[in-house]
Design an enzyme around this catalytic site. Structure first.
Site, PDB file in Angstrom:
ATOM      1  N   PHE A 115       0.862  -1.180   0.000  1.00  0.00           N
ATOM      2  CA  PHE A 115       0.000   0.000   0.000  1.00  0.00           C
ATOM      3  C   PHE A 115       0.895   1.226   0.000  1.00  0.00           C
ATOM      4  CE2 PHE A 115      -4.629   0.721   1.276  1.00  0.00           C
ATOM      5  CZ  PHE A 115      -5.112  -0.254   0.432  1.00  0.00           C
ATOM      6  N   GLN A 228      -8.273  14.532   3.410  1.00  0.00           N
ATOM      7  CA  GLN A 228      -7.517  13.735   2.448  1.00  0.00           C
ATOM      8  C   GLN A 228      -8.237  13.576   1.120  1.00  0.00           C
ATOM      9  OE1 GLN A 228      -6.795   9.255   2.968  1.00  0.00           O
ATOM     10  NE2 GLN A 228      -4.756  10.119   3.090  1.00  0.00           N
ATOM     11  N   HIS A 230      -8.149  11.399  -2.154  1.00  0.00           N
ATOM     12  CA  HIS A 230      -7.599  10.124  -2.627  1.00  0.00           C
ATOM     13  C   HIS A 230      -7.187  10.278  -4.083  1.00  0.00           C
ATOM     14  CE1 HIS A 230      -7.280   5.888  -3.653  1.00  0.00           C
ATOM     15  NE2 HIS A 230      -7.386   5.589  -2.367  1.00  0.00           N
ATOM     16  N   LEU A 240     -14.629   5.454  -5.508  1.00  0.00           N
ATOM     17  CA  LEU A 240     -13.212   5.159  -5.286  1.00  0.00           C
ATOM     18  C   LEU A 240     -12.694   3.973  -6.095  1.00  0.00           C
ATOM     19  CD1 LEU A 240     -10.801   5.807  -3.187  1.00  0.00           C
ATOM     20  CD2 LEU A 240     -11.535   3.693  -2.140  1.00  0.00           C
ATOM     21  N   GLU A 243      -6.556   1.947  -3.531  1.00  0.00           N
ATOM     22  CA  GLU A 243      -5.101   1.985  -3.579  1.00  0.00           C
ATOM     23  C   GLU A 243      -4.530   0.583  -3.777  1.00  0.00           C
ATOM     24  OE1 GLU A 243      -3.374   4.954  -1.062  1.00  0.00           O
ATOM     25  OE2 GLU A 243      -2.091   3.445  -0.144  1.00  0.00           O
ATOM     26  N   ARG A 274      -0.490   9.266  -0.001  1.00  0.00           N
ATOM     27  CA  ARG A 274      -1.611   9.785  -0.791  1.00  0.00           C
ATOM     28  C   ARG A 274      -1.506  11.271  -1.095  1.00  0.00           C
ATOM     29  NH1 ARG A 274      -6.640   6.435   1.859  1.00  0.00           N
ATOM     30  NH2 ARG A 274      -6.042   4.503   0.828  1.00  0.00           N
ATOM     31  N   HIS A 338     -11.887  12.200   0.266  1.00  0.00           N
ATOM     32  CA  HIS A 338     -11.969  10.810   0.690  1.00  0.00           C
ATOM     33  C   HIS A 338     -12.085  10.627   2.194  1.00  0.00           C
ATOM     34  CE1 HIS A 338     -11.403   6.533   0.539  1.00  0.00           C
ATOM     35  NE2 HIS A 338     -10.264   6.572   1.181  1.00  0.00           N
ATOM     36  N   ARG A 383      -3.263  10.442   6.293  1.00  0.00           N
ATOM     37  CA  ARG A 383      -3.480   9.053   6.696  1.00  0.00           C
ATOM     38  C   ARG A 383      -2.896   8.101   5.658  1.00  0.00           C
ATOM     39  NH1 ARG A 383      -7.452   4.949   5.422  1.00  0.00           N
ATOM     40  NH2 ARG A 383      -8.654   6.367   4.135  1.00  0.00           N
TER      41      ARG A 383
HETATM   42  C1  FAD Z   1     -14.670   4.228  -0.539  1.00  0.00           C
HETATM   43  C2  FAD Z   1     -13.817   4.117   0.684  1.00  0.00           C
HETATM   44  C3  FAD Z   1     -12.832   3.149   0.754  1.00  0.00           C
HETATM   45  C4  FAD Z   1     -12.031   3.029   1.885  1.00  0.00           C
HETATM   46  N1  FAD Z   1     -11.058   2.064   1.910  1.00  0.00           N
HETATM   47  C5  FAD Z   1     -10.318   1.923   3.038  1.00  0.00           C
HETATM   48  C6  FAD Z   1      -9.323   0.895   3.116  1.00  0.00           C
HETATM   49  O1  FAD Z   1      -9.130   0.119   2.194  1.00  0.00           O
HETATM   50  N2  FAD Z   1      -8.622   0.791   4.258  1.00  0.00           N
HETATM   51  C7  FAD Z   1      -8.825   1.611   5.317  1.00  0.00           C
HETATM   52  O2  FAD Z   1      -8.170   1.434   6.330  1.00  0.00           O
HETATM   53  N3  FAD Z   1      -9.759   2.580   5.267  1.00  0.00           N
HETATM   54  C8  FAD Z   1     -10.506   2.759   4.155  1.00  0.00           C
HETATM   55  N4  FAD Z   1     -11.444   3.752   4.110  1.00  0.00           N
HETATM   56  C9  FAD Z   1     -11.725   4.537   5.298  1.00  0.00           C
HETATM   57  C10 FAD Z   1     -12.550   3.737   6.275  1.00  0.00           C
HETATM   58  O3  FAD Z   1     -13.414   2.880   5.571  1.00  0.00           O
HETATM   59  C11 FAD Z   1     -13.422   4.608   7.158  1.00  0.00           C
HETATM   60  O4  FAD Z   1     -12.662   5.613   7.688  1.00  0.00           O
HETATM   61  C12 FAD Z   1     -13.993   3.787   8.287  1.00  0.00           C
HETATM   62  O5  FAD Z   1     -14.647   2.656   7.807  1.00  0.00           O
HETATM   63  C13 FAD Z   1     -14.929   4.598   9.142  1.00  0.00           C
HETATM   64  O6  FAD Z   1     -15.586   3.755  10.052  1.00  0.00           O
HETATM   65  P1  FAD Z   1     -16.495   4.327  11.186  1.00  0.00           P
HETATM   66  O7  FAD Z   1     -16.987   3.169  11.955  1.00  0.00           O
HETATM   67  O8  FAD Z   1     -15.775   5.383  11.900  1.00  0.00           O
HETATM   68  O9  FAD Z   1     -17.697   5.045  10.429  1.00  0.00           O
HETATM   69  P2  FAD Z   1     -18.828   4.488   9.430  1.00  0.00           P
HETATM   70  O10 FAD Z   1     -18.553   3.138   8.951  1.00  0.00           O
HETATM   71  O11 FAD Z   1     -19.053   5.561   8.440  1.00  0.00           O
HETATM   72  O12 FAD Z   1     -20.105   4.378  10.349  1.00  0.00           O
HETATM   73  C14 FAD Z   1     -20.778   5.500  10.834  1.00  0.00           C
HETATM   74  C15 FAD Z   1     -21.999   5.018  11.568  1.00  0.00           C
HETATM   75  O13 FAD Z   1     -22.591   6.099  12.281  1.00  0.00           O
HETATM   76  C16 FAD Z   1     -23.971   6.085  12.106  1.00  0.00           C
HETATM   77  N5  FAD Z   1     -24.457   7.455  12.258  1.00  0.00           N
HETATM   78  C17 FAD Z   1     -23.958   8.578  11.683  1.00  0.00           C
HETATM   79  N6  FAD Z   1     -24.680   9.642  12.057  1.00  0.00           N
HETATM   80  C18 FAD Z   1     -25.640   9.205  12.892  1.00  0.00           C
HETATM   81  C19 FAD Z   1     -26.713   9.828  13.585  1.00  0.00           C
HETATM   82  N7  FAD Z   1     -26.947  11.127  13.495  1.00  0.00           N
HETATM   83  N8  FAD Z   1     -27.522   9.051  14.350  1.00  0.00           N
HETATM   84  C20 FAD Z   1     -27.318   7.707  14.427  1.00  0.00           C
HETATM   85  N9  FAD Z   1     -26.328   7.086  13.787  1.00  0.00           N
HETATM   86  C21 FAD Z   1     -25.507   7.815  13.027  1.00  0.00           C
HETATM   87  C22 FAD Z   1     -24.175   5.503  10.730  1.00  0.00           C
HETATM   88  O14 FAD Z   1     -25.449   4.923  10.633  1.00  0.00           O
HETATM   89  C23 FAD Z   1     -23.082   4.462  10.677  1.00  0.00           C
HETATM   90  O15 FAD Z   1     -23.539   3.259  11.245  1.00  0.00           O
HETATM   91  C24 FAD Z   1     -12.234   3.895   2.974  1.00  0.00           C
HETATM   92  C25 FAD Z   1     -13.221   4.862   2.906  1.00  0.00           C
HETATM   93  C26 FAD Z   1     -13.977   5.003   1.763  1.00  0.00           C
HETATM   94  C27 FAD Z   1     -14.970   6.106   1.697  1.00  0.00           C
END
Ligand code: FAD
Ligand code: SF4
Ligand code: SF4
Ligand code: FES
Lengths: 568, 316
Positions: A115, A228, A230, A240, A243, A274, A338, A383
């Site tokens: 990566f 960030q 991407h 997306l 990577e 990135r 991103h 990141r």
């Molecule tokens: C397309 C893409 C690809 C990626 N690929 C990678 C990768 O390969 N490797 C890597 O390490 N990272 C990657 N990332 C980054 C990583 O996926 C995210 O940073 C990470 O998954 C975030 O997880 P989280 O649990 O913090 O939030 P999320 O998974 O976004 O979850 C947020 C949660 O909060 C809830 N929520 C939000 N607001 C409210 C509200 N007002 N009331 C109730 N519930 C609410 C939502 O329902 C959801 O369940 C990627 C990101 C993207 C966008």
């Protein structure tokens, strides 16, 4: 008034929220998880490329930590980074035991791919849908353990009494009914801020809710200028291209067919950090070596077999959204919004307040945060790919444990029903508004303003314009009117709440970015092109003041790695 | 590009019968059905209720019936449909689940069924010090089931569920496969016993519809067939489930509903002789009751493939 009550309430059902819930539950806590979309729909599912950890004998967590510190452009807190990389190894193993299938090497162990910005192959993956694989397995385990969940409930406000979070207000989306949510510990795992920018790789539900609510409740948002872009996103819809594609060996080409990364990062080439790659692409495009605002990612030499197995999703996304067969032709791509490095300032156990009692930063007692919404500062100014999923599980786990422990030591706080009545009154007044603007119109204008002013490159002028635009749009919020005054599944109403959150956070991003007068990581200023360790080796904090965000600073924690020149 | 979207609307608070709204839209070349719906919701009619998040076929939110078949709105390009199926695109909520509002259905039955198959890996003991050592192939085999994004399309269009709500259904059984075939799981035998009970694997009629509509190539029916083989090999034969191999036919007899067959035939195509033969008894009974649907449906083999071929021709 309908009330629900649990010692620990986790808001958010993405990977961070689920991991926190799992830990809290296995430690015997009374815990529940609220999510505005069904948990498996969370944006974590969209993570493609993989998750980093130094699993092999040739590799070491220290090497991973160093890469992360360097990737962060020395803005990451090194104590947190050490925890991430050291404990992450066991966390990946734990996820495997829970059922994650991880691609294997020939000996049957967890395989890893290269990566960006890493000195070893240490990104563990499940084809190109790692996030979905992790999220679904975590969810299976939570079903098995019988976690209480409130699915499709939208949290509108945090309730704070005497600077302590005593709960929140949530709406059950299917009925529109508001509930008072009482908790001893409230944990925000609400994900990033994706739709502040347009285009964006993020899902439609990624709308900065937790960030906005925490900010209004009095918590600090740290390093919000860390946005960030991407390097490889589709032009048509911002989706997306992982990577992992470059990790598997794909090239980046300009309009002349040159592998231009040779000129920007002669050693790491396409696998530089990135921020470096996005700047290189933008420079190529600005200097006339792009096509319609894009450059190309070329996978052809990887061959059909590899593409259709390890990068199958990419193959489909390119086919469906860009009408491009990546086995046969290069795919046009551009840098796109991103990830938010910034977030709610926490310590390494997810607490948003300073438990030392020294008030080094402003926070809210009993309020915790983890995942993309938080900033424990492992990503600093930039990141590394694959470190965010790791962040969600390592600090999700620690935060779940921290919240259970804290909840044992306190009673439920006093809560007044007036707070729910406030929300109720606000909703009613929204329904009663005369015809005005659509919230979507304001959202799109905000997205464009942020993308024009505070993207891959930025300067005083461009950022000021963005800030002024966001402020002007914010003033238009009272003119927004709804098309729907029904109670059942009223997404028009939710879109308005989301917009309010995003605008607060956009303002914090703009002000933090204006305040940092240097270039560091993804914060690349054309008017201050160099990193300035003497004056700026510090975090920015944005807290709510009387007339918008106020900026203050906090030192960076350095343990082993003194800042040096960063080159790839 | 011009398209006419005909959207089924239903608001329980108003209490009227479902109606259809039409929207004439001018859309960009690569617009998906989701893009079109978002455009409507953002600017034209904010009261339109639907679910969507990722926009890239991975979160499973946006299943709905598009021209009568459950598909992901974000994976369905308007241009492709318009080219193959005409300029009017009809959009309705998924089937087999109650409608909450407009395009939003109540999926609680879906999630309950997933819960019933006892999800959650129970690791073999003694647990290894590090990860389990297993072959990449064994993991890849599970990946086909784990590709499932819980979108509900298969459940929406499952012909058995239409007549028998007790059936556990394709998505949950694909997940069941994922556990009973995981070399790291400790409860294979218990699982197989459960899955061969009534309403589980033996209720499927192999109508192929779930394979046809699944946007992630999970092929639930194939997973169900593997589970059947696995349970028989493991000796789980004498239970109510196994004795219910004819469940679909029974259900039909019970309820007298037959329109489902059309879907079935459509899904098989005319080359799948074995499958067709299996259908003959049902079809024949139907014929006697003068309810035989058209034997040659609009599209014969997998619609997806036809579309792909047409795409190619169109581009050359
Ligand atoms: C397309 C893409 C690809 C990626 N690929 C990678 C990768 O390969 N490797 C890597 O390490 N990272 C990657 N990332 C980054 C990583 O996926 C995210 O940073 C990470 O998954 C975030 O997880 P989280 O649990 O913090 O939030 P999320 O998974 O976004 O979850 C947020 C949660 O909060 C809830 N929520 C939000 N607001 C409210 C509200 N007002 N009331 C109730 N519930 C609410 C939502 O329902 C959801 O369940 C990627 C990101 C993207 C966008
Ligand atoms: S093949 Fe079986 S599970 Fe699939 S749709 Fe038909 S009856 Fe349902
Ligand atoms: S099996 Fe396919 S159609 Fe069914 S829920 Fe899973 S992804 Fe959707
Ligand atoms: S929006 Fe996520 S699957 Fe369609």
């Amino acid at each position: 008034m309908a009330t629900i009550q649990h010692d620990v309430i986790i808001i958010g059902g993405g990977l961070a929220g689920m991991r926190a819930a799992h830990e809290a539950l296995t430690q015997g806590g009374d815990v529940a998880m609220i999510s505005k979309i069904y948990p498996t729909r969370s944006h974590s599912a969209a993570a493609q490329g993989g998750m980093q950890a130094a699993l092999t004998e040739e590799d070491s967590w220290e090497s991973h930590a160093y890469d992360t510190v360097k990737g962060s452009d020395y803005l990451g807190d090194q104590d947190a980074i050490e925890i991430l990389c050291r404990e992450g190894v066991d966390d990946i193993i734990a996820m495997e035991r829970m059922g994650v299938i991880f691609n294997r090497d020939e000996s049957g162990k967890i395989d890893a791919r290269a990566f960006g910005g890493t000195s070893a192959k240490r990104t563990c993956f499940v084809a190109d849908q790692t996030g979905q694989a992790l999220l679904h397995v975590m969810w299976e385990q939570l079903l098995r353990l019988g976690l209480k969940t409130y699915d499709e409930w939208f949290v509108t406000d945090l309730l704070v009494e005497n600077n302590r979070c005593v709960g929140s207000v949530a709406m059950q989306i299917s009925t529109g009914q508001l509930h008072l949510v009482r908790a001893k510990a409230t944990v925000l795992c609400t994900g990033g801020a994706g739709h502040i920018y347009a285009p964006s790789t993020n899902g439609l539900a990624v709308t900065a809710d937790g960030l906005g609510m925490a900010y209004r409740a009095g918590a600090s948002l740290m390093d919000m200028e860390g946005v960030q872009h991407h390097p490889t996103t589709l032009k048509s819809n911002g989706v997306l291209i992982t990577e992992g594609a470059r990790g598997e060996g794909a090239y980046l080409l300009n309009s002349k067919g040159e592998r231009f990364m040779e000129n920007y990062a002669p050693n790491m080439l396409e696998l530089a950090s990135r921020d470096v790659v996005s700047r290189a692409e933008t420079t190529e495009i600005l200097e006339g070596r792009g096509v319609d605002g894009t450059v190309f990612i070329d996978l052809r030499h990887l061959g059909r077999e590899l593409i259709t197995t390890k990068l199958a999703q990419i193959y489909e996304l390119a086919r469906d959204y860009a009408n491009c067969n990546v086995i046969e032709e290069p795919l046009p791509i551009q840098p796109g919004y991103h990830y938010l490095m910034g977030g709610i300032k926490t310590d390494v156990d997810g607490r948003t307040w300073d438990v030392s009692g020294n008030n080094k930063w402003k926070g809210v007692e009993a309020l915790f945060a983890a995942g993309e919404t938080a900033n424990v500062s492992v990503h600093g100014g930039n990141r590394l790919g694959g470190n965010s999923l790791l962040d969600t599980v390592v600090f999700g786990r620690r935060t779940g444990a921290g919240a259970v422990e804290y909840a044992k030591s306190v009673d439920y706080g006093e809560i007044s029903e007036a707070s729910v009545k406030d929300t109720e009154a606000r909703i009613k007044s929204l329904f009663d508004r005369p015809d005005g603007v659509r919230s979507a119109t304001l959202r799109r204008e905000m997205g464009a303003a942020m993308n024009d002013g505070i993207a891959v490159f930025r300067n005083e002028e461009s950022m000021n314009i963005a800030l002024q635009k966001v402020r002007a749009l914010k003033e238009k919020l009272p003119e927004v009117s709804l098309h729907n005054s029904g109670r059942i599944f009223n997404t028009d109403l939710l879109a308005y709440f989301e917009l309010e959150n995003m605008m607060d956070v956009a303002e914090a991003i703009a002000l933090s970015a204006l305040s940092r007068k240097e270039s560091r990581g993804a914060h690349a200023r054309t008017d201050f092109p160099d990193r300035d360790d003497e004056n700026w080796l510090k975090h920015t904090l944005a807290t709510k003041g009387n007339s918008g965000p106020e900026i203050s600073y906090l030192p960076v924690t350095i343990t082993k790695w003194e800042p040096t020149v960063r080159s790839y | 590009m011009q398209a006419n979207l005909k959207i089924q609307r239903y608001d329980p608070e108003v209490g009227e019968e479902p109606r259809y709204d039409s929207h004439q839209l001018d859309l960009p070349e690569y617009a998906t059905v989701l893009d079109a719906l978002l455009q409507i919701r953002d600017d034209v009619d904010g009261s339109l209720a639907m679910r969507a998040s990722c926009r890239s076929a991975i979160c499973g939110s946006c299943s709905m019936r598009i021209n009568g078949e459950a598909r992901l709105a974000c994976k369905t390009l308007i241009a492709n449909i318009v080219q193959v199926e005409g300029a009017e695109v009809t959009i309705e909520p998924m089937g087999n689940m109650p409608v909450v509002k407009d395009l939003v259905v109540d999926m609680s039955m879906f999630w309950d069924k997933v819960q019933k198959i006892q999800p959650g890996l129970l690791p073999k003991t003694p647990e290894p010090e590090r990860e389990f050592i297993v072959s990449n192939d064994s993991m890849l085999d599970l990946a086909t089931a784990l590709n499932c994004i819980m979108c509900g399309a298969c459940v929406s269009d499952c012909t058995v569920l239409e007549v028998d709500k007790e059936f556990i259904g394709p998505a949950a059984l694909a997940k069941a496969y994922r556990f009973s075939n995981d070399p790291r799981d400790n409860a294979t035998d218990l699982r197989l016993d459960l899955y061969s009970q009534e309403n589980y694997i033996w209720s499927c009629t192999r109508c192929f519809q779930c394979v046809q509509v699944c946007p992630k190539d999970v092929a639930p029916m194939e997973k169900i067939m593997s589970l059947r083989k696995q349970t028989i090999e493991a000796g789980h034969t004498n239970n109510p489930g196994t004795r219910h191999t004819q469940a679909f036919a029974d259900s039909i007899r019970k309820t007298g509903r037959l329109d489902e067959i059309r879907l079935t035939v459509k899904a098989f195509g005319i080359t799948n002789i074995t499958a067709m033969i299996q259908l003959i008894p049902i079809g024949w009974r139907a014929f006697r009751h003068k309810k035989m649907p058209h034997l040659l449906p609009k599209s014969i083999s997998s619609i997806k493939n036809v579309r792909r071929i047409m795409d190619k021709l169109g581009n050359e």
